[in-house]
Design a protein around this motif. Sequence first.
Motif, PDB file in Angstrom:
ATOM      1  N   LYS A 143     -17.491  80.329  22.774  1.00  0.00           N
ATOM      2  CA  LYS A 143     -17.089  79.523  23.924  1.00  0.00           C
ATOM      3  C   LYS A 143     -16.756  78.085  23.537  1.00  0.00           C
ATOM      4  O   LYS A 143     -16.611  77.223  24.398  1.00  0.00           O
ATOM      5  CB  LYS A 143     -18.203  79.534  24.972  1.00  0.00           C
ATOM      6  N   THR A 144     -16.648  77.839  22.239  1.00  0.00           N
ATOM      7  CA  THR A 144     -16.286  76.501  21.772  1.00  0.00           C
ATOM      8  C   THR A 144     -14.770  76.388  21.708  1.00  0.00           C
ATOM      9  O   THR A 144     -14.126  76.949  20.830  1.00  0.00           O
ATOM     10  CB  THR A 144     -16.902  76.216  20.395  1.00  0.00           C
ATOM     11  N   THR A 145     -14.206  75.674  22.657  1.00  0.00           N
ATOM     12  CA  THR A 145     -12.767  75.451  22.721  1.00  0.00           C
ATOM     13  C   THR A 145     -12.505  73.957  22.736  1.00  0.00           C
ATOM     14  O   THR A 145     -13.408  73.142  22.963  1.00  0.00           O
ATOM     15  CB  THR A 145     -12.171  76.079  23.993  1.00  0.00           C
ATOM     16  N   ASP A 146     -11.259  73.593  22.507  1.00  0.00           N
ATOM     17  CA  ASP A 146     -10.883  72.180  22.546  1.00  0.00           C
ATOM     18  C   ASP A 146     -11.182  71.579  23.919  1.00  0.00           C
ATOM     19  O   ASP A 146     -11.687  70.455  24.027  1.00  0.00           O
ATOM     20  CB  ASP A 146      -9.399  72.035  22.206  1.00  0.00           C
ATOM     21  N   GLU A 147     -10.916  72.354  24.949  1.00  0.00           N
ATOM     22  CA  GLU A 147     -11.162  71.879  26.318  1.00  0.00           C
ATOM     23  C   GLU A 147     -12.645  71.621  26.568  1.00  0.00           C
ATOM     24  O   GLU A 147     -13.023  70.597  27.155  1.00  0.00           O
ATOM     25  CB  GLU A 147     -10.633  72.908  27.313  1.00  0.00           C
ATOM     26  N   THR A 184     -20.526  73.980  19.429  1.00  0.00           N
ATOM     27  CA  THR A 184     -21.434  74.975  18.862  1.00  0.00           C
ATOM     28  C   THR A 184     -20.717  75.693  17.730  1.00  0.00           C
ATOM     29  O   THR A 184     -19.587  76.155  17.895  1.00  0.00           O
ATOM     30  CB  THR A 184     -21.885  75.991  19.934  1.00  0.00           C
ATOM     31  N   PHE A 185     -21.377  75.758  16.582  1.00  0.00           N
ATOM     32  CA  PHE A 185     -20.802  76.450  15.433  1.00  0.00           C
ATOM     33  C   PHE A 185     -21.928  76.955  14.546  1.00  0.00           C
ATOM     34  O   PHE A 185     -23.109  76.652  14.755  1.00  0.00           O
ATOM     35  CB  PHE A 185     -19.847  75.534  14.660  1.00  0.00           C
ATOM     36  N   PHE A 186     -21.549  77.744  13.548  1.00  0.00           N
ATOM     37  CA  PHE A 186     -22.526  78.356  12.649  1.00  0.00           C
ATOM     38  C   PHE A 186     -22.264  77.892  11.226  1.00  0.00           C
ATOM     39  O   PHE A 186     -21.119  77.818  10.787  1.00  0.00           O
ATOM     40  CB  PHE A 186     -22.438  79.879  12.718  1.00  0.00           C
ATOM     41  N   ILE A 187     -23.353  77.583  10.520  1.00  0.00           N
ATOM     42  CA  ILE A 187     -23.230  77.180   9.124  1.00  0.00           C
ATOM     43  C   ILE A 187     -23.973  78.168   8.234  1.00  0.00           C
ATOM     44  O   ILE A 187     -24.929  78.814   8.651  1.00  0.00           O
ATOM     45  CB  ILE A 187     -23.747  75.749   8.875  1.00  0.00           C
ATOM     46  N   ALA A 217     -25.619  75.599  14.869  1.00  0.00           N
ATOM     47  CA  ALA A 217     -25.563  74.220  15.376  1.00  0.00           C
ATOM     48  C   ALA A 217     -25.189  74.328  16.843  1.00  0.00           C
ATOM     49  O   ALA A 217     -24.031  74.568  17.187  1.00  0.00           O
ATOM     50  CB  ALA A 217     -24.532  73.414  14.603  1.00  0.00           C
ATOM     51  N   TYR A 218     -26.194  74.191  17.714  1.00  0.00           N
ATOM     52  CA  TYR A 218     -25.996  74.487  19.128  1.00  0.00           C
ATOM     53  C   TYR A 218     -25.766  73.202  19.931  1.00  0.00           C
ATOM     54  O   TYR A 218     -26.640  72.344  20.019  1.00  0.00           O
ATOM     55  CB  TYR A 218     -27.200  75.241  19.682  1.00  0.00           C
ATOM     56  N   GLN A 219     -24.562  73.060  20.456  1.00  0.00           N
ATOM     57  CA  GLN A 219     -24.186  71.925  21.302  1.00  0.00           C
ATOM     58  C   GLN A 219     -24.539  70.593  20.638  1.00  0.00           C
ATOM     59  O   GLN A 219     -25.153  69.715  21.237  1.00  0.00           O
ATOM     60  CB  GLN A 219     -24.859  72.037  22.675  1.00  0.00           C
ATOM     61  N   VAL A 220     -24.138  70.469  19.376  1.00  0.00           N
ATOM     62  CA  VAL A 220     -24.414  69.235  18.650  1.00  0.00           C
ATOM     63  C   VAL A 220     -23.320  68.202  18.911  1.00  0.00           C
ATOM     64  O   VAL A 220     -22.168  68.542  19.218  1.00  0.00           O
ATOM     65  CB  VAL A 220     -24.524  69.493  17.131  1.00  0.00           C
ATOM     66  N   PRO A 231     -32.222  81.171  14.665  1.00  0.00           N
ATOM     67  CA  PRO A 231     -32.518  79.837  14.159  1.00  0.00           C
ATOM     68  C   PRO A 231     -31.403  78.867  14.528  1.00  0.00           C
ATOM     69  O   PRO A 231     -30.231  79.122  14.254  1.00  0.00           O
ATOM     70  CB  PRO A 231     -32.604  80.040  12.640  1.00  0.00           C
ATOM     71  N   GLU A 232     -31.765  77.757  15.156  1.00  0.00           N
ATOM     72  CA  GLU A 232     -30.730  76.842  15.642  1.00  0.00           C
ATOM     73  C   GLU A 232     -31.279  75.433  15.799  1.00  0.00           C
ATOM     74  O   GLU A 232     -32.478  75.175  15.656  1.00  0.00           O
ATOM     75  CB  GLU A 232     -30.182  77.328  16.979  1.00  0.00           C
ATOM     76  N   THR A 233     -30.376  74.513  16.105  1.00  0.00           N
ATOM     77  CA  THR A 233     -30.767  73.136  16.406  1.00  0.00           C
ATOM     78  C   THR A 233     -31.383  73.087  17.798  1.00  0.00           C
ATOM     79  O   THR A 233     -30.957  73.800  18.706  1.00  0.00           O
ATOM     80  CB  THR A 233     -29.557  72.198  16.373  1.00  0.00           C
ATOM     81  N   ASP A 234     -32.377  72.227  17.957  1.00  0.00           N
ATOM     82  CA  ASP A 234     -32.932  71.983  19.289  1.00  0.00           C
ATOM     83  C   ASP A 234     -32.071  70.933  19.981  1.00  0.00           C
ATOM     84  O   ASP A 234     -31.125  70.382  19.403  1.00  0.00           O
ATOM     85  CB  ASP A 234     -34.381  71.512  19.167  1.00  0.00           C
ATOM     86  N   ASN A 235     -32.387  70.643  21.225  1.00  0.00           N
ATOM     87  CA  ASN A 235     -31.634  69.643  21.985  1.00  0.00           C
ATOM     88  C   ASN A 235     -31.588  68.309  21.236  1.00  0.00           C
ATOM     89  O   ASN A 235     -32.583  67.888  20.643  1.00  0.00           O
ATOM     90  CB  ASN A 235     -32.273  69.434  23.358  1.00  0.00           C
ATOM     91  N   GLY A 236     -30.457  67.656  21.276  1.00  0.00           N
ATOM     92  CA  GLY A 236     -30.322  66.340  20.658  1.00  0.00           C
ATOM     93  C   GLY A 236     -29.821  66.351  19.232  1.00  0.00           C
ATOM     94  O   GLY A 236     -29.719  65.291  18.595  1.00  0.00           O
ATOM     95  N   GLY A 237     -29.478  67.534  18.705  1.00  0.00           N
ATOM     96  CA  GLY A 237     -28.972  67.590  17.342  1.00  0.00           C
ATOM     97  C   GLY A 237     -27.584  66.971  17.221  1.00  0.00           C
ATOM     98  O   GLY A 237     -26.806  66.948  18.173  1.00  0.00           O
TER      99      GLY A 237
END
Length: 320
Positions: free
Chosen positions: A236-240, A249-252, A267-270, A303-309
């Motif tokens: 659901k990560t789009t330019d818009e 949001t992306f994966f590393i 990397a969740y909503q960083v 496994p992901e980033t918590d809020n504020g990453g």
Amino acid sequence: MKKSILLLTAAVAMVLFGCKENPYINAPGENSKNLDSIPEMAYPDPTPDPEGVVLPEGCVNVYEARRICRDLYAGQVTKEKYYVKGWVTEIHADHQDAVYEYGNGTFFISATNDGKTNKYSIEAYQVYGKDGQKLLIPEQVQIGDFVIIYGTLTNYDNRVYETEGKGSAHIYYSTNEQFDLQPDPTNVSPDPEGVEIPEGCLNVYEAIHICDSIGSGKATADEYYVKGWIFRLGSKTTDEDIKQYGNATFFITAANDGTANGFRFEAYQVKGKNKARLTGIDQVRIGDFVILRCKLKNYSGTPETDNGGYIYYSTNENIK
């Protein structure tokens, strides 16, 4: 009077069981192929099991599983769990996204491996992998695999025969060579030349280990640096969306060659550098080397980033 009572009972059942909640993918199970339009006596014989496969006691084939589902009313789920064997004949369109983002897959299994019974299938819906663990890569399920599924069965929306969703079923056995995929913590690509790595920076394997150790639903009290390569953007990560919300949001992964994608960190909503808003999708590209600054979270096994990453560093020239 008796007819009225039966109609009322059917209506209540539709209200109680007619809706299927799905926390993983947006579409419900789609098994419109399940049309019992021919007599069971006309079903082709099942393809023989692969040589050497040891079936668990009570294992049923796809025909037998369908008969179990057929005897349920719409929306009803079996009280017992079943082993169901069959051949993967089709992969659901949402399978890849669901595996990468939620660790579950959706596909269809049939009694034969020659296409003769594809329309008389069972849908393996939102199933996990070995021992109930999350699937790591979409390729752990491929057309032609012989699999044994273990879980409860349901008659979803009448004549849609499938495993109950939400990861309640898993793949007990598979002939797929990648089914037993295990992490290789030595599979790490070198950092790009000239990048200054903060002291104590974790690679993806180390971040995953911490997330596993804290338990599901918990986050660390401390922040960490986590380094890796972007190999996939969130579905659901789009330019818009990035322009609207200022995050992505992306994966590393630890390796930049596609060989470690099963062992990923989300990397969740960083946000961008210094927690600034991101402004476009050109700031998060596949192949970027990034260092995240975040608390670590175990989100239902992910496994992901918590809020504020946020992105502490990136090789992407569009992040200033």
